[in-house]
Enzyme design. Structure first.
Site, PDB file in Angstrom:
ATOM      1  CG  ASP A  16     -23.024 -16.924 -22.770  1.00 30.14           C
ATOM      2  OD1 ASP A  16     -22.303 -15.963 -22.433  1.00 30.14           O
ATOM      3  OD2 ASP A  16     -22.585 -17.902 -23.398  1.00 30.14           O
ATOM      4  CG  HIS A  17     -21.579 -12.927 -17.962  1.00 28.48           C
ATOM      5  ND1 HIS A  17     -20.984 -14.134 -17.807  1.00 28.48           N
ATOM      6  CD2 HIS A  17     -20.578 -12.010 -17.914  1.00 28.48           C
ATOM      7  CE1 HIS A  17     -19.675 -13.967 -17.664  1.00 28.48           C
ATOM      8  NE2 HIS A  17     -19.401 -12.681 -17.720  1.00 28.48           N
ATOM      9  CG  HIS A  77     -18.617 -16.870 -21.819  1.00 23.00           C
ATOM     10  ND1 HIS A  77     -19.941 -16.799 -21.485  1.00 23.00           N
ATOM     11  CD2 HIS A  77     -17.945 -16.910 -20.637  1.00 23.00           C
ATOM     12  CE1 HIS A  77     -20.066 -16.807 -20.164  1.00 23.00           C
ATOM     13  NE2 HIS A  77     -18.863 -16.880 -19.634  1.00 23.00           N
TER      14      HIS A  77
HETATM   15  C1  BG6 Z   1     -17.622 -16.821 -16.208  1.00 21.37           C
HETATM   16  C2  BG6 Z   1     -16.623 -17.934 -16.020  1.00 21.37           C
HETATM   17  O1  BG6 Z   1     -18.719 -17.280 -16.943  1.00 21.37           O
HETATM   18  O2  BG6 Z   1     -17.002 -15.750 -16.909  1.00 21.37           O
HETATM   19  C3  BG6 Z   1     -15.383 -17.432 -15.305  1.00 21.37           C
HETATM   20  O3  BG6 Z   1     -17.232 -18.953 -15.244  1.00 21.37           O
HETATM   21  C4  BG6 Z   1     -14.814 -16.217 -15.999  1.00 21.37           C
HETATM   22  O4  BG6 Z   1     -14.400 -18.464 -15.240  1.00 21.37           O
HETATM   23  C5  BG6 Z   1     -15.904 -15.177 -16.223  1.00 21.37           C
HETATM   24  O5  BG6 Z   1     -13.789 -15.678 -15.172  1.00 21.37           O
HETATM   25  C6  BG6 Z   1     -15.396 -14.036 -17.065  1.00 21.37           C
HETATM   26  O6  BG6 Z   1     -16.385 -13.047 -17.106  1.00 21.37           O
HETATM   27  P1  BG6 Z   1     -15.994 -11.529 -17.396  1.00 21.37           P
HETATM   28  O7  BG6 Z   1     -17.300 -10.847 -17.525  1.00 21.37           O
HETATM   29  O8  BG6 Z   1     -15.174 -11.080 -16.236  1.00 21.37           O
HETATM   30  O9  BG6 Z   1     -15.194 -11.557 -18.657  1.00 21.37           O
END
Ligand code: BG6
Length: 533
Positions: A221-222, A284
């Protein structure tokens, strides 16, 4: 409906290996007493011709190489269906890195060296022969690059391929048994979404456990790799002053916002399957919520932290389905203007059904039924095509007793502590002060800390931290199976209700607005408002 009767996975114990690479410091693990050293390995990316590989994974690996944080014996193999040579793959990845790396321009010397460790393997994800040839290919690279048989398999394909790939890795002898006496290790990083509801999450979990031990599974989950998300823990537990009022005696309510200006772009097909509840809230936002609300862990080892996060998700009060609309709002963007540009509505996007009922916005009110948070509402909102990109946690404290200042016309406001996850990463505290002068009115002012200006450096991308942690065998910043399933357990009744009762008013917010009116009404019913961002 399936339930969550599965054992708590075993603890990952990291043996101290011989020193072969660069020592790497995980700030959250610094006091845990374990020194982890990065070992030689090969990272195999399934879905190597996809968007994530080009935008995030290869730029992350290149930046790790640039900063000397990859093992000195390292290789990366792209696995995908399309036929291409190593050279073609290298050239495409060079273009991707030049475009998407956080550090520009691309350094030719570093790229030259790094690209020699890049390889390509073409096969169908469901073809067992492709895995036999992959095995031989990896063994050959082990000889050439000194990678010692260690493997990270990164599953960056559409989720429907996950079972097939895991099964083929297992049957193809590419996954090592963790209980067997061997110094070699194999780990699998699985991209989200891990299932699409509770039932499918449980089956995927059971399926993966047939082939892998929990300690080999890294559910990515980045958001957990973002510096500002990690800092929630440091902020809460390394500062005694905040922890003292982090509870229902002092906190009035909490708002967590995830906003994006962008629409769904080229991901129409994915979004039609997912929607924002599955895409953002189930993972997230639940991760952020659990870090904000968790109890102090007994130590910084991965399982202590994940145990506490899990308790938060398990304490979420089940939704009151008889008053559903007082707790849950959904929305879908129609045409509108974002940053002065005219943009189309969701239903007009490519690969989207023109009558689609998929949500691109959701707002929720939820309660955590434990001693610390009893009675404190947590409001969550997430949306695509909002006026700006902003992710933050805002903790609003209770009002002071209205004895001293309420007699005048009220100019003071509640204290609000804001953790800005992105952009403009930082922390601010709103407090009331006296305006200089004889009439002494009160004015709210802000104390503001900004990462960028204070530390003066660009934080690493989340994927850099996470890939590195996986190579190190540190699962702290990955979601454990029971966390993911607990989150599905809470979210699935919403999905079911939405399926039973399709919306009648979609699209119900214009692109470039802060979502449907019903989202404002959700807070107005409690005498509150969403923060203006
Ligand atoms: C991803 C989602 O996990 O996270 C996307 O699938 C979203 O829909 C993205 O745009 C947002 O990531 P960040 O790091 O740009 O906030």
């Amino acid at each position: 409906m399936a339930d969550l009767n599965h054992p708590i996975p075993e603890v990952t114990t990291i043996q101290l290996p011989e020193f072969k690479g660069t020592p790497f410091h995980n700030p959250l693990a610094e006091n845990s007493g374990s020194l982890k050293v990065i070992e030689p390995c090969i990272v195999v990316i399934f879905g190597a011709t996809g968007d994530l590989t080009a935008r995030k994974l290869l730029p992350a690996l290149y930046n790790l190489a640039r900063e000397g944080q990859l093992p000195s014996h390292f290789a990366c193999v792209g696995f995908a269906r399309k036929q291409k040579t190593n050279e073609e793959f290298r050239q495409q990845m060079r273009e991707a890195v030049a475009q998407f790396s956080r550090v520009k321009p691309l350094d030719d010397k570093i790229w030259e060296q790094f690209s020699q460790q890049l390889f390509y393997h073409s096969a169908n994800f469901d073809d067992p022969n492709g895995y036999q040839s992959l095995k031989s290919h990896l063994e050959m690279i082990d000889q050439q690059c000194g990678t010692k048989g260690n493997r990270v398999f990164y599953l960056s394909t559409p989720p429907s391929f996950f079972p097939n790939i895991i099964e083929n890795l297992g049957h193809g002898g590419l996954i090592y048994n963790v209980t067997t006496e061997t110094k070699k290790w194999s780990r699998v990083i699985i991209e989200k979404p891990f299932g699409h509801d509770l039932e499918s999450g449980i089956s995927l979990q059971q399926f993966t456990m047939n082939h892998l031990a929990e300690s080999q599974i890294y559910r990515i989950d980045h958001y957990l790799g973002k510096e500002t998300v990690q800092n929630i823990l440091v902020f809460r537990f390394a500062n005694s002053i905040f922890e003292a009022f982090w509870n229902n005696h002092y906190v009035d309510h909490v708002q967590i916002t995830f906003g994006e200006e962008i629409g769904i772009g080229s991901r129409g097909a994915f979004y039609e399957e997912a929607g924002i509840l599955r895409d953002i809230i189930q993972n997230h936002m639940m991760q952020i919520l659990s870090l904000v609300a968790m109890e102090p862990p007994t130590s910084l080892d991965p399982n202590s932290i994940r145990d506490e996060k899990l308790k938060v998700i398990r304490s979420l009060r089940p939704l009151d389905l008889s008053h559903f609309s007082q707790y849950v709002v959904r929305g879908q963007y129609g045409p509108g203007y974002v940053n002065g540009q005219k943009v189309i509505g969701y239903r007009e996007e490519a690969n989207v059904n023109p009558q689609s009922n998929v949500e691109t916005f959701a707002a929720l009110k939820l309660y955590i039924d434990n001693w610390r948070w009893a009675g404190v509402p947590f409001y969550l909102r997430a949306g695509k095509r909002l006026p700006k990109r902003a992710t933050e946690v805002a903790i609003t404290f209770k009002e002071v007793p209205s004895i001293l200042f309420a007699r005048r016309s009220k100019t003071h406001e509640n204290n609000v502590l804001v953790l800005r996850i992105q952009p403009d990463e930082g922390i601010s505290l709103k407090m009331n002060t006296k305006v200089p002068g004889p009439s002494s009115p009160i004015q709210p002012v802000k104390m503001d800390f900004r990462y960028g200006s204070y530390f003066g450096l660009t934080p690493p991308e989340a994927y850099e931290r996470l890939i590195c942690d996986c190579i190190l065998g540190d699962g702290t910043l990955f979601a454990r199976g029971d966390e993911v399933l607990a989150s599905w357990k809470w979210v699935t009744p919403i999905l079911e209700r939405w399926k039973e009762c399709p919306p009648s008013d979609f699209p119900n917010y214009a692109a470039g607005s802060w979502g449907p009116k019903a989202a404002d009404d959700l807070l107005a019913a409690d005498g509150r408002m969403w923060r203006l961002l």
